[in-house]
Design an enzyme around this catalytic site. Sequence first.
Site, PDB file in Angstrom:
ATOM      1  N   ASP A   1       3.847   3.849   0.128  1.00 51.82           N
ATOM      2  CA  ASP A   1       3.202   3.890   1.450  1.00 51.82           C
ATOM      3  C   ASP A   1       3.468   5.275   2.050  1.00 51.82           C
ATOM      4  OD1 ASP A   1       2.513   1.323   3.687  1.00 51.82           O
ATOM      5  OD2 ASP A   1       2.705   3.392   4.396  1.00 51.82           O
TER       6      ASP A   1
ATOM      7  N   TYR B   1     -15.537   1.774   8.029  1.00 51.16           N
ATOM      8  CA  TYR B   1     -14.485   0.965   7.388  1.00 51.16           C
ATOM      9  C   TYR B   1     -15.110  -0.137   6.523  1.00 51.16           C
ATOM     10  CZ  TYR B   1     -10.927  -2.678   7.057  1.00 51.16           C
ATOM     11  OH  TYR B   1     -10.090  -3.655   6.593  1.00 51.16           O
TER      12      TYR B   1
ATOM     13  N   LYS C   1       1.082  -2.356  14.284  1.00 51.37           N
ATOM     14  CA  LYS C   1      -0.306  -1.894  14.265  1.00 51.37           C
ATOM     15  C   LYS C   1      -0.811  -1.627  15.683  1.00 51.37           C
ATOM     16  CE  LYS C   1      -3.205  -3.874  11.424  1.00 51.37           C
ATOM     17  NZ  LYS C   1      -3.973  -4.899  10.694  1.00 51.37           N
TER      18      LYS C   1
ATOM     19  N   PHE D   1     -12.562 -11.328  27.112  1.00 54.47           N
ATOM     20  CA  PHE D   1     -13.952 -11.061  27.478  1.00 54.47           C
ATOM     21  C   PHE D   1     -14.536 -12.310  28.134  1.00 54.47           C
ATOM     22  CE2 PHE D   1     -14.392  -8.129  23.520  1.00 54.47           C
ATOM     23  CZ  PHE D   1     -13.802  -7.093  24.220  1.00 54.47           C
TER      24      PHE D   1
ATOM     25  N   SER E   1     -15.360 -16.052  26.453  1.00 56.23           N
ATOM     26  CA  SER E   1     -14.598 -16.013  25.193  1.00 56.23           C
ATOM     27  C   SER E   1     -14.562 -17.358  24.474  1.00 56.23           C
ATOM     28  CB  SER E   1     -13.166 -15.549  25.459  1.00 56.23           C
ATOM     29  OG  SER E   1     -13.131 -14.144  25.447  1.00 56.23           O
TER      30      SER E   1
ATOM     31  N   ARG F   1     -14.004 -16.614  15.695  1.00 54.86           N
ATOM     32  CA  ARG F   1     -13.552 -15.851  14.534  1.00 54.86           C
ATOM     33  C   ARG F   1     -12.852 -16.806  13.571  1.00 54.86           C
ATOM     34  NH1 ARG F   1     -16.192 -12.693  16.453  1.00 54.86           N
ATOM     35  NH2 ARG F   1     -15.863 -10.545  17.125  1.00 54.86           N
TER      36      ARG F   1
HETATM   37  N1  LIG Z   1      -5.019  -7.435   8.893  1.00 55.84           N
HETATM   38  C1  LIG Z   1      -6.268  -7.834   8.806  1.00 55.84           C
HETATM   39  O1  LIG Z   1      -6.738  -8.643   9.635  1.00 55.84           O
HETATM   40  C2  LIG Z   1      -7.162  -7.334   7.681  1.00 55.84           C
HETATM   41  C3  LIG Z   1      -8.464  -7.842   7.607  1.00 55.84           C
HETATM   42  C4  LIG Z   1      -9.275  -7.385   6.578  1.00 55.84           C
HETATM   43  C5  LIG Z   1      -8.817  -6.492   5.650  1.00 55.84           C
HETATM   44  N2  LIG Z   1      -7.557  -5.985   5.755  1.00 55.84           N
HETATM   45  C6  LIG Z   1      -7.114  -5.005   4.756  1.00 55.84           C
HETATM   46  O2  LIG Z   1      -5.874  -5.423   4.217  1.00 55.84           O
HETATM   47  C7  LIG Z   1      -5.067  -4.297   3.887  1.00 55.84           C
HETATM   48  C8  LIG Z   1      -3.734  -4.385   4.608  1.00 55.84           C
HETATM   49  O3  LIG Z   1      -4.011  -4.455   6.014  1.00 55.84           O
HETATM   50  P1  LIG Z   1      -2.868  -4.500   7.085  1.00 55.84           P
HETATM   51  O4  LIG Z   1      -3.342  -5.361   8.197  1.00 55.84           O
HETATM   52  O5  LIG Z   1      -1.589  -4.785   6.415  1.00 55.84           O
HETATM   53  O6  LIG Z   1      -2.921  -2.989   7.607  1.00 55.84           O
HETATM   54  P2  LIG Z   1      -1.749  -1.939   7.828  1.00 55.84           P
HETATM   55  O7  LIG Z   1      -2.378  -0.769   8.482  1.00 55.84           O
HETATM   56  O8  LIG Z   1      -0.602  -2.605   8.499  1.00 55.84           O
HETATM   57  O9  LIG Z   1      -1.308  -1.576   6.347  1.00 55.84           O
HETATM   58  C9  LIG Z   1      -1.901  -0.532   5.609  1.00 55.84           C
HETATM   59  C10 LIG Z   1      -0.785   0.337   5.068  1.00 55.84           C
HETATM   60  O10 LIG Z   1      -1.367   1.394   4.308  1.00 55.84           O
HETATM   61  C11 LIG Z   1      -0.630   2.556   4.562  1.00 55.84           C
HETATM   62  N3  LIG Z   1      -1.488   3.713   4.314  1.00 55.84           N
HETATM   63  C12 LIG Z   1      -2.556   4.126   5.050  1.00 55.84           C
HETATM   64  N4  LIG Z   1      -3.053   5.261   4.540  1.00 55.84           N
HETATM   65  C13 LIG Z   1      -2.296   5.555   3.444  1.00 55.84           C
HETATM   66  C14 LIG Z   1      -2.316   6.617   2.510  1.00 55.84           C
HETATM   67  N5  LIG Z   1      -3.206   7.600   2.606  1.00 55.84           N
HETATM   68  N6  LIG Z   1      -1.379   6.628   1.523  1.00 55.84           N
HETATM   69  C15 LIG Z   1      -0.458   5.648   1.441  1.00 55.84           C
HETATM   70  N7  LIG Z   1      -0.382   4.621   2.307  1.00 55.84           N
HETATM   71  C16 LIG Z   1      -1.307   4.570   3.301  1.00 55.84           C
HETATM   72  C17 LIG Z   1      -0.216   2.470   6.024  1.00 55.84           C
HETATM   73  O11 LIG Z   1       0.904   3.292   6.315  1.00 55.84           O
HETATM   74  C18 LIG Z   1       0.066   0.999   6.167  1.00 55.84           C
HETATM   75  O12 LIG Z   1       1.422   0.708   5.954  1.00 55.84           O
HETATM   76  C19 LIG Z   1      -5.871  -3.065   4.275  1.00 55.84           C
HETATM   77  O13 LIG Z   1      -6.527  -2.596   3.128  1.00 55.84           O
HETATM   78  C20 LIG Z   1      -6.860  -3.603   5.282  1.00 55.84           C
HETATM   79  O14 LIG Z   1      -8.036  -2.828   5.314  1.00 55.84           O
HETATM   80  C21 LIG Z   1      -6.707  -6.396   6.758  1.00 55.84           C
END
Ligand SMILES: NC(=O)c1ccc[n+]([C@@H]2O[C@H](COP(=O)([O-])OP(=O)(O)OC[C@H]3O[C@@H](n4cnc5c(N)ncnc54)[C@H](O)[C@@H]3O)[C@@H](O)[C@H]2O)c1
Length: 333
Positions: free
Chosen positions: A42, A159, A198, A221, A224, A229
């Site tokens: 990470d 995204y 986050k 909102f 709501s 979701r």
């Molecule tokens: N949480 C949700 O509701 C949700 C919904 C849909 C998809 N996702 C996907 O699930 C995955 C995890 O989401 P999350 O909620 O844990 O998000 P998060 O942001 O907490 O975790 C993502 C992690 O990736 C790391 N990261 C970002 N850019 C990086 C890079 N260039 N190199 C190395 N590390 C990097 C960040 O430091 C972070 O720790 C992501 O791919 C996200 O898009 C999450």
Amino acid sequence: MYNNIDFNNKTILITGGAGFIGSNLAFYFQETFPESKIIIFDCFRNEEVFSNGNLKSFGHYKNLIDFKGEVICGDINVQNDLKLLNSYKFDYIFHQAAISDTRVYDQKIIMKTNVNSFYDLLEIAKKDESVMVYASSAATYGNLPSPQTVGQENPENPYGYSKYIMDQIAIRYSIENPDMTIVGLRFFNVYGPREYYKGNTSSMVIQLGHQILDGKAPRLFTNSNQIFRDFIYIYDVVQANIKACAPKQNGTYNVGTGIPRNFQEIADILQNELDTDIGTEYFPNPYDGYQMNTKADISSTRENLGFKPKFSLEKGIKAYIPEILRLHGTDTS
Ligand SMILES: NC(=O)c1ccc[n+]([C@@H]2O[C@H](COP(=O)([O-])OP(=O)(O)OC[C@H]3O[C@@H](n4cnc5c(N)ncnc54)[C@H](O)[C@@H]3O)[C@@H](O)[C@H]2O)c1
């Protein structure tokens, strides 16, 4: 245990392991399979922010206190950092690292981070013969009416588009490499422990919970109770990741409960759990074209992964309350 895979003595890479979902996976393995070898990769957070004011990455060491595996600080966009992974042979890769903020509009950085790195990680999976489970997203569906169904996508932000392209890459890669296991998971709205760092991209469950604990009416909102979701508790997301390691077939799968709930219900369940009755404050929704209803079609996830969500919104929030209380008033920096 969610299936009969024994992860003990397996080498497991979790990219994005300092983030919300990745750190929960890391602890799941540590606690359930103490002999597993877990490597987190990470970039962690620094102080850089996007033009929307949010941090460029949310990885936080506090998500990993008590984690006993290996931690590598590296950027998936940097080849020299990825080389640090060459000394391992991974049995499983859980690719969670991404720009997870859906309101970042810098297309270049999103595409680079979320898409280019995926090619590199697939190459590592191919070389090591690892199972690849990666995070896709419900954002691939944009504003399409529910139920959101794999095969009908219409991303409406960079995204969502980046995740959609990852899914196309995965499908192609699966066809070209029929011996590989590659599964994409389209998470819907995930909530639960270790999302706090986050900031304002964390779920409304913790944000509303903290407003209530501040003694303020939760802010929602207008109307709501008509904005739905598919909210999914983090433990069910962990379950999906584990089950994705033994799919009936490769593919892209929705990860939600299949039961949409509205934002008013979140506020009401929280007030019930926190024993408050301070009403709700409404304000106009500033967003045009706001998605009013998501509901994951999880029929193929049930069929091909054996996924069975266990947490209703009531049960998930109840399980989450002690953590919401513990974090209240602490800062996110
Ligand atoms: N949480 C949700 O509701 C949700 C919904 C849909 C998809 N996702 C996907 O699930 C995955 C995890 O989401 P999350 O909620 O844990 O998000 P998060 O942001 O907490 O975790 C993502 C992690 O990736 C790391 N990261 C970002 N850019 C990086 C890079 N260039 N190199 C190395 N590390 C990097 C960040 O430091 C972070 O720790 C992501 O791919 C996200 O898009 C999450």
